[in-house]
Design a protein around this motif. Structure first.
Motif, PDB file in Angstrom:
ATOM      1  N   PHE A  58       0.851  -1.186   0.000  1.00 20.92           N
ATOM      2  CA  PHE A  58       0.000   0.000   0.000  1.00 20.92           C
ATOM      3  C   PHE A  58       0.890   1.241   0.000  1.00 20.92           C
ATOM      4  CE2 PHE A  58      -2.630  -3.339   1.879  1.00 20.92           C
ATOM      5  CZ  PHE A  58      -3.760  -3.236   1.087  1.00 20.92           C
ATOM      6  N   CYS A  59       0.512   2.235  -0.810  1.00 22.97           N
ATOM      7  CA  CYS A  59       1.280   3.484  -0.881  1.00 22.97           C
ATOM      8  C   CYS A  59       1.249   4.168   0.488  1.00 22.97           C
ATOM      9  CB  CYS A  59       0.667   4.391  -1.950  1.00 22.97           C
ATOM     10  SG  CYS A  59       1.382   6.043  -1.981  1.00 22.97           S
ATOM     11  N   ASP A  60       2.423   4.590   0.954  1.00 22.27           N
ATOM     12  CA  ASP A  60       2.509   5.241   2.267  1.00 22.27           C
ATOM     13  C   ASP A  60       1.789   6.590   2.283  1.00 22.27           C
ATOM     14  OD1 ASP A  60       4.014   3.287   3.572  1.00 22.27           O
ATOM     15  OD2 ASP A  60       5.840   3.984   2.576  1.00 22.27           O
ATOM     16  N   VAL A  61       1.590   7.176   1.109  1.00 20.94           N
ATOM     17  CA  VAL A  61       0.933   8.483   1.048  1.00 20.94           C
ATOM     18  C   VAL A  61      -0.585   8.330   0.909  1.00 20.94           C
ATOM     19  CG1 VAL A  61       0.786  10.679  -0.191  1.00 20.94           C
ATOM     20  CG2 VAL A  61       3.003   9.519   0.041  1.00 20.94           C
ATOM     21  N   CYS A  62      -1.028   7.628  -0.140  1.00 21.86           N
ATOM     22  CA  CYS A  62      -2.460   7.611  -0.456  1.00 21.86           C
ATOM     23  C   CYS A  62      -3.185   6.336  -0.050  1.00 21.86           C
ATOM     24  CB  CYS A  62      -2.674   7.877  -1.941  1.00 21.86           C
ATOM     25  SG  CYS A  62      -2.157   6.501  -2.992  1.00 21.86           S
ATOM     26  N   GLY A  63      -2.441   5.262   0.269  1.00 21.71           N
ATOM     27  CA  GLY A  63      -3.082   4.022   0.682  1.00 21.71           C
ATOM     28  C   GLY A  63      -3.538   3.150  -0.474  1.00 21.71           C
ATOM     29  N   PRO A  70       6.267   6.168  -2.620  1.00 25.47           N
ATOM     30  CA  PRO A  70       4.936   6.575  -3.084  1.00 25.47           C
ATOM     31  C   PRO A  70       4.611   6.006  -4.464  1.00 25.47           C
ATOM     32  CG  PRO A  70       6.268   8.480  -2.420  1.00 25.47           C
ATOM     33  CD  PRO A  70       7.176   7.310  -2.431  1.00 25.47           C
ATOM     34  N   CYS A  71       3.309   5.839  -4.701  1.00 24.45           N
ATOM     35  CA  CYS A  71       2.858   5.221  -5.947  1.00 24.45           C
ATOM     36  C   CYS A  71       3.027   6.193  -7.121  1.00 24.45           C
ATOM     37  CB  CYS A  71       1.400   4.810  -5.807  1.00 24.45           C
ATOM     38  SG  CYS A  71       0.261   6.208  -5.742  1.00 24.45           S
ATOM     39  N   PRO A  72       2.944   5.688  -8.368  1.00 23.56           N
ATOM     40  CA  PRO A  72       3.112   6.557  -9.546  1.00 23.56           C
ATOM     41  C   PRO A  72       2.128   7.734  -9.587  1.00 23.56           C
ATOM     42  CG  PRO A  72       3.142   4.239 -10.181  1.00 23.56           C
ATOM     43  CD  PRO A  72       2.760   4.273  -8.736  1.00 23.56           C
ATOM     44  N   VAL A  73       0.918   7.560  -9.066  1.00 21.72           N
ATOM     45  CA  VAL A  73      -0.063   8.662  -9.092  1.00 21.72           C
ATOM     46  C   VAL A  73       0.399   9.784  -8.163  1.00 21.72           C
ATOM     47  CG1 VAL A  73      -2.442   9.340  -8.521  1.00 21.72           C
ATOM     48  CG2 VAL A  73      -2.013   7.195  -9.735  1.00 21.72           C
ATOM     49  N   CYS A  74       0.821   9.430  -6.954  1.00 22.99           N
ATOM     50  CA  CYS A  74       1.234  10.442  -5.964  1.00 22.99           C
ATOM     51  C   CYS A  74       2.404  11.301  -6.433  1.00 22.99           C
ATOM     52  CB  CYS A  74       1.577   9.771  -4.633  1.00 22.99           C
ATOM     53  SG  CYS A  74       0.125   9.274  -3.686  1.00 22.99           S
ATOM     54  N   VAL A  75       3.283  10.729  -7.256  1.00 22.95           N
ATOM     55  CA  VAL A  75       4.469  11.481  -7.678  1.00 22.95           C
ATOM     56  C   VAL A  75       4.365  12.027  -9.103  1.00 22.95           C
ATOM     57  CG1 VAL A  75       6.019  10.271  -6.100  1.00 22.95           C
ATOM     58  CG2 VAL A  75       5.672   9.361  -8.394  1.00 22.95           C
TER      59      VAL A  75
HETATM   60 ZN    ZN Z   1      -0.022   7.024  -3.587  1.00 25.96          ZN
END
Ligand code: ZN
Length: 200
Positions: A58-63, A70-75
């Motif tokens: 799970f992405c540490d930022v968005c879950g 962080p996942c590709p969307v978050c960055v």
């Molecule tokens: Zn994310």
């Protein structure tokens, strides 16, 4: 006494039956299918499960689910970092993406408030959302929860919690099939609900 399967085949039937959306008959059908499948096919399933358990997290930022955090969307710098769409499950991110109406970020709660199932706000990924709102340039939070009782309860809870932060909080426009899940709404209906969002 009725004849029952025992040993390995029953364990496989039980394992499939414990999965969401698979009833006892379906579990039996899949178990016997696996029994007659080639070794190669069975191994592909084993490998896919093993790989998911090893790599996906799970992405540490968005879950959301991802292979890097962080996942590709978050960055992604091409996405609009001033808006966060809050959803219940990772599959809801896919539903919103399919509408092509949204280019902001996401936050996955991991469920919804459900007193009947003993799920309260403390069981959801809410602290990380508050952390994000305090440390980023977010101007709007869209509450895109399921159009059912649990989703409504969570929307009410979050709009009260986020209201004092001075960030615009919106929710999906009505028009989605009531009592269901975001994933059952077609892209056009969901896209319209997103475009017609109003203050929560
Ligand atoms: Zn994310």
């Amino acid at each position: 006494m009725a004849l029952a399967y025992d040993g390995a085949i029953q364990r496989l039937i039980d394992a499939f039956a414990s999965l969401p959306g698979i009833g006892p008959k379906g579990a039996q059908r899949i178990a016997f299918y696996m029994l007659s499948a080639s070794d190669e096919e069975a191994q592909q399933l084993i490998d896919a499960i093993t790989e998911v358990k090893e790599k996906v997290r799970f992405c540490d930022v968005c879950g959301n689910v991802c292979e890097t955090s962080p996942c590709p969307v978050c960055v992604d710098p091409r996405r609009d970092h001033s808006v966060i769409c809050v959803v219940e499950e990772p599959k809801d991110v896919m539903s919103i993406e399919r509408t092509r109406e949204y280019r902001g970020l996401y936050h996955v709660l991991g469920g919804a408030i459900n007193p009947m199932a003993n799920v309260g706000p403390a069981d959801l990924n809410i602290p990380k959302l508050l952390e994000r709102l305090k440390t980023s340039e977010v101007q709007e939070v869209i509450l895109a929860l399921d159009p059912n009782i649990e989703g409504e309860a969570t929307t009410t809870y979050l709009s009260r919690l986020l209201g004092p932060l001075g960030i615009k909080v919106t929710k999906l426009a009505s028009g989605l099939p009531v009592g269901s899940d975001l994933e059952y709404a077609d892209e056009i209906t969901l896209g319209r609900a997103l475009a017609g969002r109003r203050e929560a």
